[in-house]
Motif scaffolding. Structure first.
Motif, PDB file in Angstrom:
ATOM      1  N   THR A  20      20.648  30.327 -46.658  1.00 33.36           N
ATOM      2  CA  THR A  20      22.053  30.710 -46.695  1.00 33.36           C
ATOM      3  C   THR A  20      22.169  32.141 -46.181  1.00 33.36           C
ATOM      4  N   ALA A  22      23.268  34.850 -47.490  1.00 37.47           N
ATOM      5  CA  ALA A  22      22.823  35.863 -48.444  1.00 37.47           C
ATOM      6  C   ALA A  22      21.310  35.885 -48.571  1.00 37.47           C
ATOM      7  N   ALA A  23      20.697  34.693 -48.636  1.00 45.55           N
ATOM      8  CA  ALA A  23      19.248  34.626 -48.779  1.00 45.55           C
ATOM      9  C   ALA A  23      18.547  35.214 -47.563  1.00 45.55           C
ATOM     10  N   ALA A  30      17.653  34.536 -53.889  1.00 44.15           N
ATOM     11  CA  ALA A  30      18.679  35.371 -54.512  1.00 44.15           C
ATOM     12  C   ALA A  30      18.536  35.349 -56.031  1.00 44.15           C
ATOM     13  N   ALA A  80      19.846  32.033 -58.393  1.00 48.84           N
ATOM     14  CA  ALA A  80      21.005  31.257 -57.975  1.00 48.84           C
ATOM     15  C   ALA A  80      20.772  29.773 -58.228  1.00 48.84           C
ATOM     16  N   VAL A 113      24.778  40.391 -52.573  1.00 50.10           N
ATOM     17  CA  VAL A 113      23.885  39.353 -52.045  1.00 50.10           C
ATOM     18  C   VAL A 113      23.881  38.143 -52.975  1.00 50.10           C
ATOM     19  N   PHE A 114      23.730  38.396 -54.249  1.00 49.03           N
ATOM     20  CA  PHE A 114      23.712  37.306 -55.232  1.00 49.03           C
ATOM     21  C   PHE A 114      25.066  36.601 -55.275  1.00 49.03           C
ATOM     22  N   GLU A 117      25.446  34.454 -52.214  1.00 45.14           N
ATOM     23  CA  GLU A 117      24.626  33.248 -52.326  1.00 45.14           C
ATOM     24  C   GLU A 117      25.323  32.190 -53.180  1.00 45.14           C
ATOM     25  N   HIS A 120      28.447  30.719 -51.421  1.00 41.09           N
ATOM     26  CA  HIS A 120      28.068  29.833 -50.317  1.00 41.09           C
ATOM     27  C   HIS A 120      27.604  28.477 -50.846  1.00 41.09           C
ATOM     28  N   ARG A 121      26.790  28.499 -51.854  1.00 41.80           N
ATOM     29  CA  ARG A 121      26.228  27.249 -52.356  1.00 41.80           C
ATOM     30  C   ARG A 121      27.243  26.448 -53.171  1.00 41.80           C
TER      31      ARG A 121
END
Length: 271
Positions: A20, A22-23, A30, A80, A113-114, A117, A120-121
């Motif tokens: 993703t 962020a990752a 994450a 995450a 970032v976290f 993530e 997005h997921r």
């Protein structure tokens, strides 16, 4: 009912899962500092929602009802994968209730970032509506990718008067206004939150200022005028902190209705 996370990971890391944004940015799985998670209705976005409360906040709001989320180190380091797996248990229920997921805090953008993530997921793996609950103070940390994965921003505008904003939060107002304008430029849906505190934020000029600014953006679908309450005072005491608004009265229904009418007069849907 707030549900604290278990003391140890319960979900294995994904193997061979697609990267993703962020990752990739983090170059590692994450991981974030999480206070708790909860299922809520009506206060954290539309419908029933899976709400993740992150730890850490740069503001020190005088009326904060979750001062136990201020320090990132007080949260639990959580992947995450764990949060997404937990939310996945409720996907059918959330969809049936026209809900989604919300990242709250604390301040989610202290951990961009976290937060990115998770958004997005939640959106692409679980197919859920996503919301970001933020003060906007760290809006510059929100990447374009993070905002693309955010369907709704719940934006706290705590005051229009600069001196009052700093008194309430300990921080300047400008970053929040800049973030609000950026969201407007992107056409991102926003719900504004304004806490009405007698003797602090209820000055007519202050309410008018917030209302006029929100109306000028063109993307504010709703304004929540929230009456000040003292439900978090016990947490302040438990943390050994002084609740400065102990003697401040809660606004009357008439005072709250009057404030809402100011937003309505600007063509905004105020509740």
């Amino acid at each position: 009912m707030t549900m604290l996370l278990p003391s140890a990971p319960t979900t294995p890391a994904r193997t061979g899962a697609p990267a993703t944004p962020a990752a990739v940015a983090a170059r590692r799985p994450a991981v974030g500092s999480v206070h708790s998670w909860d299922l809520s209705t009506g206060v954290d976005g539309p419908g029933t929602r899976f709400v993740t409360f992150l730890s850490g906040c740069p503001l020190t709001c005088l009326y904060c009802h979750n001062p136990d989320t201020w320090r990132m180190r007080d949260g639990r380091r959580t992947t995450a994968d764990e949060i997404v797996a937990e939310a996945g248990k409720y996907t059918r229920f959330i969809e049936a209730a026209d809900g989604g997921t919300t990242i709250s805090g604390g301040e989610p953008l202290l951990q961009p970032v976290f937060t990115g993530e998770l958004l997005h997921r939640f959106k692409h793996e679980l197919g859920l509506h996503t919301a970001l609950d933020t003060s906007g103070f760290l809006g510059a940390r929100a990447t374009d990718a993070l905002l693309r994965d955010t369907d709704l921003v719940l934006l706290d505008i705590k005051s229009w008067d600069r001196a009052t904003y700093r008194k309430v939060t300990g921080r300047p107002l400008r970053p929040t206004l800049d973030f609000a304008r950026r969201l407007a430029d992107l056409g991102k849906e926003v719900h504004v939150r304004f806490v009405l505190v007698p003797g602090l934020t209820d000055d007519p000029a202050n309410v008018e200022g917030v209302a006029a600014f929100a109306a000028s953006l063109g993307n504010v679908g709703r304004v929540d005028v929230l009456p000040f309450h003292k439900l978090g005072e016990a947490k302040w005491q438990a943390l050994g902190r002084t609740f400065a608004l102990h003697d401040t009265p809660c606004p009357t229904p008439e005072q709250t209705a009057l404030a809402r009418s100011v937003f309505t007069a600007h063509g905004l849907h105020a509740v």
